[in-house]
Design a protein around this motif. Structure first.
Motif, PDB file in Angstrom:
ATOM      1  N   SER A  42     -14.506  14.081 -47.419  1.00 26.34           N
ATOM      2  CA  SER A  42     -15.827  14.092 -48.079  1.00 26.34           C
ATOM      3  C   SER A  42     -15.890  15.122 -49.206  1.00 26.34           C
ATOM      4  O   SER A  42     -16.775  15.034 -50.060  1.00 26.34           O
ATOM      5  N   PHE A  44     -17.115  17.744 -48.864  1.00 25.45           N
ATOM      6  CA  PHE A  44     -18.393  18.417 -48.608  1.00 25.45           C
ATOM      7  C   PHE A  44     -18.137  19.491 -47.561  1.00 25.45           C
ATOM      8  O   PHE A  44     -17.773  19.184 -46.420  1.00 25.45           O
ATOM      9  N   VAL A  46     -19.145  22.677 -45.220  1.00 30.48           N
ATOM     10  CA  VAL A  46     -20.301  23.262 -44.532  1.00 30.48           C
ATOM     11  C   VAL A  46     -19.832  24.444 -43.694  1.00 30.48           C
ATOM     12  O   VAL A  46     -18.777  24.400 -43.066  1.00 30.48           O
ATOM     13  N   ASN A  62     -17.112  22.587 -40.861  1.00 28.97           N
ATOM     14  CA  ASN A  62     -16.853  21.184 -40.525  1.00 28.97           C
ATOM     15  C   ASN A  62     -15.354  20.901 -40.526  1.00 28.97           C
ATOM     16  O   ASN A  62     -14.606  21.425 -41.353  1.00 28.97           O
ATOM     17  N   GLU A  64     -12.881  17.687 -40.389  1.00 24.65           N
ATOM     18  CA  GLU A  64     -12.824  16.227 -40.510  1.00 24.65           C
ATOM     19  C   GLU A  64     -11.520  15.665 -39.951  1.00 24.65           C
ATOM     20  O   GLU A  64     -10.613  16.418 -39.562  1.00 24.65           O
ATOM     21  N   CYS A  73     -19.193  18.406 -37.182  1.00 20.78           N
ATOM     22  CA  CYS A  73     -19.992  19.202 -38.129  1.00 20.78           C
ATOM     23  C   CYS A  73     -19.852  20.696 -37.833  1.00 20.78           C
ATOM     24  O   CYS A  73     -19.612  21.105 -36.686  1.00 20.78           O
ATOM     25  N   ALA A  74     -20.092  21.474 -38.871  1.00 23.70           N
ATOM     26  CA  ALA A  74     -20.006  22.933 -38.770  1.00 23.70           C
ATOM     27  C   ALA A  74     -20.941  23.497 -37.697  1.00 23.70           C
ATOM     28  O   ALA A  74     -20.557  24.402 -36.942  1.00 23.70           O
ATOM     29  N   GLU A  75     -22.129  22.950 -37.626  1.00 20.81           N
ATOM     30  CA  GLU A  75     -23.135  23.481 -36.685  1.00 20.81           C
ATOM     31  C   GLU A  75     -22.652  23.372 -35.244  1.00 20.81           C
ATOM     32  O   GLU A  75     -22.776  24.308 -34.450  1.00 20.81           O
ATOM     33  N   ALA A 110     -29.660  19.825 -44.273  1.00 25.20           N
ATOM     34  CA  ALA A 110     -30.196  20.027 -42.929  1.00 25.20           C
ATOM     35  C   ALA A 110     -29.249  19.432 -41.890  1.00 25.20           C
ATOM     36  O   ALA A 110     -28.525  18.486 -42.187  1.00 25.20           O
ATOM     37  N   PRO A 111     -29.227  19.989 -40.670  1.00 25.64           N
ATOM     38  CA  PRO A 111     -28.345  19.454 -39.617  1.00 25.64           C
ATOM     39  C   PRO A 111     -28.553  17.962 -39.386  1.00 25.64           C
ATOM     40  O   PRO A 111     -29.687  17.471 -39.424  1.00 25.64           O
ATOM     41  N   CYS A 112     -27.456  17.251 -39.135  1.00 27.18           N
ATOM     42  CA  CYS A 112     -27.547  15.808 -38.885  1.00 27.18           C
ATOM     43  C   CYS A 112     -28.190  15.561 -37.520  1.00 27.18           C
ATOM     44  O   CYS A 112     -28.377  16.478 -36.721  1.00 27.18           O
TER      45      CYS A 112
HETATM   46  N1  THU Z   1     -21.650  17.949 -42.136  1.00 29.75           N
HETATM   47  C1  THU Z   1     -21.827  19.119 -41.473  1.00 29.75           C
HETATM   48  O1  THU Z   1     -20.868  19.819 -41.138  1.00 29.75           O
HETATM   49  N2  THU Z   1     -23.083  19.492 -41.190  1.00 29.75           N
HETATM   50  C2  THU Z   1     -24.204  18.835 -41.593  1.00 29.75           C
HETATM   51  O2  THU Z   1     -25.300  19.285 -41.309  1.00 29.75           O
HETATM   52  C3  THU Z   1     -24.088  17.587 -42.338  1.00 29.75           C
HETATM   53  C4  THU Z   1     -22.717  17.068 -42.527  1.00 29.75           C
HETATM   54  C5  THU Z   1     -20.288  17.552 -42.482  1.00 29.75           C
HETATM   55  C6  THU Z   1     -19.735  16.385 -41.740  1.00 29.75           C
HETATM   56  C7  THU Z   1     -18.691  15.891 -42.709  1.00 29.75           C
HETATM   57  O3  THU Z   1     -17.505  16.636 -42.520  1.00 29.75           O
HETATM   58  C8  THU Z   1     -19.255  16.227 -44.077  1.00 29.75           C
HETATM   59  O4  THU Z   1     -20.246  17.209 -43.849  1.00 29.75           O
HETATM   60  C9  THU Z   1     -19.854  15.054 -44.800  1.00 29.75           C
HETATM   61  O5  THU Z   1     -20.750  14.379 -43.995  1.00 29.75           O
END
Ligand code: THU
Length: 163
Positions: A42, A44, A46, A62, A64, A73-75, A110-112
């Motif tokens: 991604s 992306f 976190v 995070n 993957e 996810c990081a949280e 924001a957290p998923c």
């Molecule tokens: N992700 C997180 O770690 N925390 C969030 O709150 C939203 C998404 C990560 C999951 C994945 O590795 C990447 O961001 C894209 O979705």
């Protein structure tokens, strides 16, 4: 018939400097953790940092996987690690930071839903709210007073009966 409005108060800070010293430090710990995200799919990244009642800070980022749903996810990396290392110790604050290698992220992520559900159970077990701080590379910092605020009408073990 009855209609109910369910809402919550979101505090928005224009700058990290408006936060307390410990809140700023926790966001910085999350930003450090973000650098160790494994997000080749991604791009992306976190970072998360939790401040525990005993003063310890536990971090996560995070992670993957080529099989996408296998990543985490990081949280949840941070909160599960806190649960594993310091079982039963309450979480006071969860700080989350996010950024992308592809574009500028200027609004807090924001957290998923899965993270909200998982972390909500920790909040219910500890019986004290988990404050949530959210920050992107740019833009404001969001503060939520509890996980329950951002997961209204949550499912929990009471629905399973006999407890
Ligand atoms: N992700 C997180 O770690 N925390 C969030 O709150 C939203 C998404 C990560 C999951 C994945 O590795 C990447 O961001 C894209 O979705």
């Amino acid at each position: 018939m009855e209609k109910k409005q369910i809402g919550f108060e979101l505090t928005i800070f224009e700058s990290i400097n408006e936060l307390s010293q410990s809140e700023q430090e926790l966001l910085q710990a999350a930003e450090q953790a973000q650098k160790n995200a494994y997000a080749p799919y991604s791009n992306f990244q976190v970072g998360a940092a939790v401040l525990l009642e005993n003063g310890e800070i536990v971090i996560g980022s995070n992670q993957e996987n080529a099989s996408y749903p296998s990543g985490l996810c990081a949280e949840r990396v941070a909160v599960f690690q806190a649960g594993a290392r310091y079982p039963g110790v309450a979480i006071k604050i969860l700080a989350v930071t996010a950024g992308s290698k592809d574009h500028v992220v200027n609004s807090p992520a924001a957290p998923c839903g899965n993270c909200r559900q998982s972390i909500m159970e920790y909040e219910q077990n500890q019986k004290t709210p988990i404050v949530i701080l959210l920050k992107a590379e740019k833009g404001p910092v969001f503060k939520c007073s509890s996980m329950a605020d951002i997961l209204p009408l949550a499912f929990n073990s009471s629905f399973l009966g006999d407890s």
